[in-house]
Design a protein around this motif. Structure first.
Motif, mmCIF file in Angstrom:
data_model
loop_
_atom_site.group_PDB
_atom_site.id
_atom_site.type_symbol
_atom_site.label_atom_id
_atom_site.label_comp_id
_atom_site.label_asym_id
_atom_site.label_seq_id
_atom_site.Cartn_x
_atom_site.Cartn_y
_atom_site.Cartn_z
ATOM 1 N N VAL A 86 -52.468 -60.098 -19.913
ATOM 2 C CA VAL A 86 -51.440 -59.880 -18.887
ATOM 3 C C VAL A 86 -51.988 -60.197 -17.496
ATOM 4 C CG1 VAL A 86 -49.961 -58.152 -17.788
ATOM 5 C CG2 VAL A 86 -50.205 -58.183 -20.283
ATOM 6 N N GLU A 87 -53.184 -59.720 -17.184
ATOM 7 C CA GLU A 87 -53.764 -59.974 -15.865
ATOM 8 C C GLU A 87 -53.942 -61.460 -15.605
ATOM 9 O OE1 GLU A 87 -57.355 -57.666 -15.820
ATOM 10 O OE2 GLU A 87 -56.266 -55.794 -15.421
ATOM 11 N N ARG A 88 -54.417 -62.172 -16.600
ATOM 12 C CA ARG A 88 -54.624 -63.615 -16.429
ATOM 13 C C ARG A 88 -53.295 -64.346 -16.206
ATOM 14 N NH1 ARG A 88 -58.727 -67.042 -20.162
ATOM 15 N NH2 ARG A 88 -58.847 -68.808 -18.753
ATOM 16 N N LEU A 89 -52.285 -63.971 -16.978
ATOM 17 C CA LEU A 89 -50.980 -64.604 -16.816
ATOM 18 C C LEU A 89 -50.344 -64.251 -15.482
ATOM 19 C CD1 LEU A 89 -49.501 -64.251 -20.382
ATOM 20 C CD2 LEU A 89 -49.860 -66.388 -19.134
ATOM 21 N N ARG A 90 -50.440 -62.997 -15.053
ATOM 22 C CA ARG A 90 -49.812 -62.579 -13.806
ATOM 23 C C ARG A 90 -50.458 -63.216 -12.587
ATOM 24 N NH1 ARG A 90 -45.111 -62.307 -14.814
ATOM 25 N NH2 ARG A 90 -44.397 -60.613 -16.119
ATOM 26 N N ARG A 91 -51.734 -63.545 -12.658
ATOM 27 C CA ARG A 91 -52.352 -64.270 -11.539
ATOM 28 C C ARG A 91 -51.703 -65.639 -11.379
ATOM 29 N NH1 ARG A 91 -57.126 -61.679 -13.188
ATOM 30 N NH2 ARG A 91 -57.832 -63.392 -14.486
ATOM 31 N N ARG A 92 -51.348 -66.246 -12.484
ATOM 32 C CA ARG A 92 -50.778 -67.595 -12.444
ATOM 33 C C ARG A 92 -49.259 -67.596 -12.331
ATOM 34 N NH1 ARG A 92 -52.967 -72.450 -16.097
ATOM 35 N NH2 ARG A 92 -51.950 -74.080 -14.933
ATOM 36 N N TYR A 93 -48.618 -66.621 -12.966
ATOM 37 C CA TYR A 93 -47.148 -66.522 -12.983
ATOM 38 C C TYR A 93 -46.739 -65.111 -12.554
ATOM 39 C CZ TYR A 93 -47.658 -70.707 -15.836
ATOM 40 O OH TYR A 93 -47.995 -71.951 -16.296
ATOM 41 N N PRO A 94 -46.808 -64.806 -11.249
ATOM 42 C CA PRO A 94 -46.523 -63.440 -10.801
ATOM 43 C C PRO A 94 -45.036 -63.068 -10.816
ATOM 44 C CG PRO A 94 -47.040 -64.829 -8.924
ATOM 45 C CD PRO A 94 -47.273 -65.663 -10.162
ATOM 46 N N GLN A 95 -44.147 -64.052 -10.854
ATOM 47 C CA GLN A 95 -42.719 -63.762 -10.762
ATOM 48 C C GLN A 95 -42.135 -63.353 -12.112
ATOM 49 O OE1 GLN A 95 -43.854 -66.950 -10.136
ATOM 50 N NE2 GLN A 95 -44.082 -66.893 -7.927
ATOM 51 N N PHE A 96 -41.627 -62.118 -12.157
ATOM 52 C CA PHE A 96 -40.986 -61.598 -13.359
ATOM 53 C C PHE A 96 -39.769 -62.446 -13.732
ATOM 54 C CE2 PHE A 96 -37.789 -58.655 -15.187
ATOM 55 C CZ PHE A 96 -38.446 -58.348 -16.360
ATOM 56 N N GLU A 97 -39.084 -62.999 -12.730
ATOM 57 C CA GLU A 97 -37.892 -63.818 -12.979
ATOM 58 C C GLU A 97 -38.225 -65.073 -13.775
ATOM 59 O OE1 GLU A 97 -38.889 -62.845 -9.857
ATOM 60 O OE2 GLU A 97 -37.610 -61.065 -9.939
ATOM 61 N N ARG A 98 -39.471 -65.461 -13.754
ATOM 62 C CA ARG A 98 -39.905 -66.665 -14.452
ATOM 63 C C ARG A 98 -40.511 -66.351 -15.820
ATOM 64 N NH1 ARG A 98 -43.647 -71.281 -12.347
ATOM 65 N NH2 ARG A 98 -42.753 -72.825 -13.701
ATOM 66 N N LEU A 99 -41.263 -65.237 -15.877
ATOM 67 C CA LEU A 99 -41.957 -64.870 -17.108
ATOM 68 C C LEU A 99 -41.955 -63.356 -17.271
ATOM 69 C CD1 LEU A 99 -43.798 -65.530 -19.583
ATOM 70 C CD2 LEU A 99 -45.747 -65.338 -18.003
#
Length: 163
Positions: free
Chosen positions: A49-62
């Motif tokens: 989750v941390e790795r993904l959120r650094r790259r894709y922080p927008q909940f609307e996208r992911l």
């Protein structure tokens, strides 16, 4: 087994701490990563989750949801188990950057009867997480079950969303 470009099994699970009902169908138009874990592998989902959120922080996208196979927990101990998950939720929520809603970024879904876990064919969760990526069109786009989910999850999402 589930295959790419087929609809995922529908489900409804109540989130820890917020009590919201999570249904993948409600997230059409954005990618959804379902991370299946059990009591042995749940903590390893944090690095994914941390790795993904650094790259894709927008909940609307992911949207990212952790489905925890909790069928091992006896019915009498479920309240205690949920209390522990709520405590961990609050600790993790405190680490979320200001401006982001923890209810969107920490979606913990206990699967008390294991029905969702079985429907998705997520097995051997005591050793490895099982990831399913659902596309904005509502269809399964990829899945992964193995020893390196923190590397594979971003690759799966990037293949779908780009960037």
């Amino acid at each position: 087994p589930l295959t790419p470009d087929q609809p995922p099994p529908p489900f409804r699970l109540k989130t820890v701490a917020t009590g919201r009902i999570f249904k993948p169908a409600d997230y059409r138009g954005r990618a959804v990563l379902l991370i299946f874990a059990d009591h042995n592998t749940g903590r390893s989902a944090q690095s994914v989750v941390e790795r993904l959120r650094r790259r894709y922080p927008q909940f609307e996208r992911l949207a990212i949801a952790l489905v925890i196979d909790t069928r091992i927990v006896p019915r009498l101990l479920r309240g205690m188990a949920e209390g522990r998950m709520e405590k961990e939720y609050r600790e993790a929520a405190a680490a979320i950057p200001q401006g982001y809603d923890p209810a969107d970024h920490l979606i913990l879904l206990p699967d008390w009867n294991g029905e969702v876990t079985r429907a998705y064919g997520a097995a051997d969760l005591g050793r490895h997480l099982h990831l399913f990526l659902i596309g904005p069109d509502g269809l399964i786009k990829a899945d992964y079950h193995g020893s390196d989910p923190a590397t594979r999850a971003p690759e799966m999402v990037q293949a779908l969303l780009g960037d």
